[in-house]
Design an enzyme around this catalytic site. Structure first.
Site, PDB file in Angstrom:
ATOM      1  N   GLY A 276      25.441  -3.537 -53.218  1.00 26.83           N
ATOM      2  CA  GLY A 276      26.754  -3.448 -52.616  1.00 26.83           C
ATOM      3  C   GLY A 276      26.675  -2.635 -51.351  1.00 26.83           C
ATOM      4  O   GLY A 276      25.592  -2.285 -50.881  1.00 26.83           O
ATOM      5  N   PHE A 278      27.404   0.330 -51.062  1.00 22.59           N
ATOM      6  CA  PHE A 278      26.890   1.661 -51.383  1.00 22.59           C
ATOM      7  C   PHE A 278      25.370   1.692 -51.382  1.00 22.59           C
ATOM      8  O   PHE A 278      24.764   2.764 -51.318  1.00 22.59           O
ATOM      9  CB  PHE A 278      27.386   2.105 -52.768  1.00 22.59           C
ATOM     10  CG  PHE A 278      26.787   1.325 -53.912  1.00 22.59           C
ATOM     11  CD1 PHE A 278      25.588   1.709 -54.485  1.00 22.59           C
ATOM     12  CD2 PHE A 278      27.416   0.203 -54.406  1.00 22.59           C
ATOM     13  CE1 PHE A 278      25.021   0.993 -55.530  1.00 22.59           C
ATOM     14  CE2 PHE A 278      26.869  -0.514 -55.452  1.00 22.59           C
ATOM     15  CZ  PHE A 278      25.670  -0.114 -56.003  1.00 22.59           C
ATOM     16  N   ASP A 398      38.999   6.627 -58.172  1.00 23.27           N
ATOM     17  CA  ASP A 398      38.566   5.222 -58.107  1.00 23.27           C
ATOM     18  C   ASP A 398      38.351   4.708 -59.526  1.00 23.27           C
ATOM     19  O   ASP A 398      37.367   4.040 -59.820  1.00 23.27           O
ATOM     20  CB  ASP A 398      37.296   5.082 -57.283  1.00 23.27           C
ATOM     21  CG  ASP A 398      37.009   3.626 -56.902  1.00 23.27           C
ATOM     22  OD1 ASP A 398      37.961   2.820 -56.902  1.00 23.27           O
ATOM     23  OD2 ASP A 398      35.846   3.291 -56.631  1.00 23.27           O
TER      24      ASP A 398
END
Length: 588
Positions: A276, A278, A398
């Site tokens: 991803g 990240f 989150d």
């Protein structure tokens, strides 16, 4: 003269390039001054009117290239024209060894001005040309190149050490040995000092159960993870020195590999499980056991740093928080990578699990209760103990089904604290941005940009997202009294799979929509309680929402906490999925 040999060989056998190359290398061995003298001798030889008397000497002659075509003309005697440069006359031999170990002569004859000759009457060499594996020698008597040999030099071992030398050596060795011991002692003292003073996130990993930082799974003796306790509060279990495995498939949940800031853990990356923005999530091996390694690029350093801070907080250990192993920095400059190493859970995230599996009522109770306990632990403040400082309040910011991981026994643990905010007692929260997280899980006040920067306000945002995760869990339950629909994300029916921020604002803030609760769900008494709980979690009025402790208490009060020793009744087999989440920042 060598040039004449080169021309003659090429003229007689143009394909024999090996000999030509060897001759050219020999010519390069001649010093520049000797080459000039040789050139002058050739000039005198070609000029009959020079007035110099011609003198003749002889050398054994052999040309391997000529022997290929004519055995009778390949060897003999060569008469060298010297003119007055008699002192420049030399005989040479060039040979090598075949693959069978036999000597093979390549060339013999006259050569001019080779100052490397070391013997008058014997053609002897002490070295081998490494590039061609050939031997070359020269001498300066008639036919002295008939016999030739290679005599490698033997290194002089030097004078034997005297008793005084031995005494000096012993004294030096003794001094160095004493100094080495002193340095080692100083290093050990420094290491022990740093070990006691270093932040907790670099401490060696204690043993623990359940794969999430302590506790004992499956109803084992010790700190129980049984949901029938009904206390409604979450406490950090004590560290355990035992290291064991989760139930189900023998997947390891703890690892003995631990380390300090001074060196990297013995981690071997095995397989990429997810990618991803990240970075990448890897399955890895550490000390023979499976671990998860989340690799952050340099651009996502802040997320790695926040997770490092959160995991380094005092008393931050709980069976429903992902077990932390260590952090590492690899590389430098633009190639730098930041690693976060944690326990590995093969079932992956709750979102991935629900895509491939339906869940029984027992599974729903187990997952919901342990998830609420983990969130309650994050939100509560723990007083200081004799050995550790107080644990501050933490808001996840989150919270979603992707950030809830499932262990082998289908208990939950919370992960991914890259956007978390820590509220230290008596200190402001610092410079933080309010509108972060995943769009479809954002609370109405976040979407409106009307957040009160107080700890309670951020905790209520987590509880709104918790209500949506409970809806995802309930929507895949087999006890709902009807066909189980395919897995859908919250608001997927209303705004689709990739909504914009405006789409979510219109749906959640303006129209005040929430995921649909089917009427047949309410026929089951347990599902009815769970449905009411999640509605109170996602209330539009943030102050009316339940706290995590209230959710735990309500689930316990209505006996929605089957024993962890009870076997799961899932309908489908589990598929392997990732252990941590996608990126912390705003996604759909």
């Amino acid at each position: 003269m060598l040039l004449q040999y080169c021309y003659r060989i090429v003229a007689s056998n143009g394909s024999n390039m090996l000999v030509l190359i060897v001759l050219c290398q020999l010519m390069l061995l001649l010093p520049p001054s000797a080459a000039v003298i040789a050139e002058k001798a050739d000039n005198h030889y070609s000029s009959a009117s020079g007035g110099y008397e011609s003198m003749v000497a002889k050398c054994d002659s052999y040309d391997h290239s000529s022997c290929v075509y004519n055995q009778t003309k390949c060897n003999g005697t060569e008469y060298c024209d010297l003119h007055k440069y008699k002192e420049l006359y030399r005989c040479f031999a060039l040979w090598g060894n075949t693959t069978e170990g036999k000597v093979e002569v390549i060339l013999k004859g006259c050569i001019y001005s080779d100052q490397t000759c070391i013997s008058k009457g014997e053609c002897v060499t002490h070295k081998m040309e490494m590039e061609t594996s050939h031997f070359y020698c020269c001498c300066y008597e008639d036919n002295c190149n008939r016999e030739f040999s290679w005599q490698p030099l033997v290194e002089d071992p030097g004078p034997k050490p005297t008793d005084s030398d031995n005494g000096v050596g012993l004294m030096v060795m003794g001094t160095l040995g004493t100094l080495s011991i002193f340095v080692v002692v100083i290093a050990l003292v420094f290491y022990c000092y740093r070990r006691n003073k270093m932040p907790p996130y670099f401490r060696p990993l204690p043993g623990g159960g359940g794969g999430c930082g302590g506790g004992v799974a499956n109803g084992s003796s010790g700190t129980s993870n049984n949901l029938s306790s009904g206390t409604g509060t979450s406490t950090a279990p004590a560290d355990s020195s035992a290291s064991h495995q989760q139930s189900g498939g023998g997947h390891t949940t703890t690892t003995p590999c631990g380390g300090t800031v001074t060196h990297h853990l013995p981690v071997q990356l095995v397989e990429v499980k997810a990618k991803g923005r990240f970075g990448a999530l890897w399955l890895a091996i550490c000390a023979g056991e499976q671990v998860a390694v989340k690799i952050f690029p340099a651009s996502d350093y802040n997320s790695w740093d926040i997770e490092k801070e959160v995991y380094g907080l005092p008393q931050f250990r709980h069976r429903n928080i992902l077990e932390f192993i260590g952090v590492e920095k690899h590389g430098e400059n633009i190639l730098v990578e930041y690693w976060l190493i944690s326990s590995y859970h093969y079932r992956g995230s709750l979102s991935d699990y629900l895509k491939s599996n339906v869940v029984s009522w027992a599974d729903v109770c187990r997952i919901a209760h342990t998830m609420a306990e983990g969130l309650c632990f994050l939100h509560e403040e723990l007083p200081a103990s004799k050995s550790e400082a107080a644990k501050p309040v933490i808001a996840h910011r989150d919270f979603k089904s992707k950030n809830v991981l499932l262990k082998a026994d289908l208990t939950a643990c919370i992960a991914d604290f890259g956007l978390a905010i820590v509220f230290y007692q008596g200190q402001p929260p610092g410079d933080t941005h309010g509108q972060v997280g995943t769009r479809r899980y954002m609370a109405p006040e976040v979407l409106e940009g009307a957040i009160s920067f107080q700890s309670d306000a951020f905790l209520r945002i987590d509880m709104y997202a918790c209500g949506l995760v409970l809806w995802e869990l309930l929507s895949r339950c087999t006890a709902q009294g009807g066909p189980v629909p395919d897995y859908k994300l919250p608001f997927e029916e209303e705004v689709g799979c990739h909504p914009t921020l405006d789409d979510i604002q219109e749906c959640v803030v303006v129209q005040k929509c929430r995921p649909a609760i089917k009427k047949h769900w309410l026929k089951h008494p347990g599902l009815e309680v769970l449905a009411a709980t999640m509605e109170e979690c996602w209330d539009h009025d943030s102050e009316a929402r339940l706290t995590a402790a209230c959710v735990v208490e309500r689930l316990s009060a209505h006996n929605l906490q089957p024993s962890l020793s009870q076997q799961s009744n899932t309908a489908n087999t589990t598929t392997t999925s990732t252990t941590t989440t996608t990126n912390n920042t705003t996604t759909t």
